[in-house]
Design an enzyme around this catalytic site. Sequence first.
Site, short mmCIF file in Angstrom:
data_model
loop_
_atom_site.label_atom_id
_atom_site.label_comp_id
_atom_site.label_asym_id
_atom_site.label_seq_id
_atom_site.Cartn_x
_atom_site.Cartn_y
_atom_site.Cartn_z
N LYS A 1 0.83 -1.21 0.00
CA LYS A 1 0.00 0.00 0.00
C LYS A 1 0.86 1.25 0.00
O LYS A 1 0.52 2.26 -0.64
CB LYS A 1 -0.94 0.00 1.22
CG LYS A 1 -1.88 1.21 1.27
CD LYS A 1 -2.79 1.28 0.04
CE LYS A 1 -3.60 2.58 0.01
NZ LYS A 1 -4.65 2.62 1.03
N LYS B 1 -0.62 12.07 4.70
CA LYS B 1 -0.26 11.11 5.75
C LYS B 1 0.36 9.86 5.16
O LYS B 1 1.37 9.34 5.65
CB LYS B 1 -1.51 10.77 6.56
CG LYS B 1 -1.32 9.77 7.70
CD LYS B 1 -1.59 8.31 7.30
CE LYS B 1 -3.04 8.09 6.93
NZ LYS B 1 -3.31 6.64 6.62
#
Length: 303
Positions: free
Chosen positions: A176, A244
Amino acid sequence: MPALSGTTIGFIGLGLMGRPMALHLHRAGATVVVCNRSQTVVDALVAQGLQAAATPREVAARTDTVILMLPDTPSVETVLFGADGVLAGLRPGALVIDMGTTAVLATREFGRRVREAGGDYLDAPVSGGQVGAEEATLTIMVGGSDAAVVRARPLLAVLGSRLTHVGELGAGQVAKAANQVIVGLTIGAVAEGLALAQRAGVDPVRVREALVGGFAASRILELHGERMVSGRFAPGGRATVQHKDMSQALELAQALGLELPATALNRELYARLIALGEGGLDHSALYRLITGAAGTPAEGAGR
């Protein structure tokens, strides 16, 4: 018989993606027990047949599998190990699946602690955004043991159209991180290309149409490019979340002694967008920063 008939699943985190995911599990026949920081969404799901729990501890005590779809690593840690957290109510042999984007090293530590408490743990972050969650076409990247993946596969199949067991615990989050690096940099490339066309006096709508069928074609040019040229930036994936995720990728790279210069620049661009008050917009709103529109009112910006 529905695919998940007879199963009991807990779901914690009912945001843009978590809510439709929980509904898919319910419609597949599972008994779904939900918990969320905001009670409004819980009430709405209860009205559709799902069950409510007051705390993560209660979710764990009532289910054999607990799915987390939370915004960041500190949230996952709090939900798992805080007061009235999942670990306090975990059933022996229960499976915890983190489907959010969580830091790799923290993921491995969280899994170790859950296993020590008698459960099992998978990291199964997803790609596909809100649209993928709503259409149950998410791409799911899984890290964990073979046995845990076999156990989770039927419910993950309800949520996504592509599932890859990448490797041991944490491998899903590594995949990811790579995904988010590619997404962030590609959004930046599309934003710069279309901004160049606009500044040169050429219609970016037509430039995008010309590029979609060529070597520059991508899912991001198709979907996010359309957002950019139409000025529709209501969030599917927020700019704050993209920032983030880029930060987590850079932290992992630093721990591995790897420099990612383009990723560092991309994170800085998102930081500038957020500083101008546009962090709540879709991450494709990076186009507004490149064109100089960020921080100014714009019709259709999706604020």
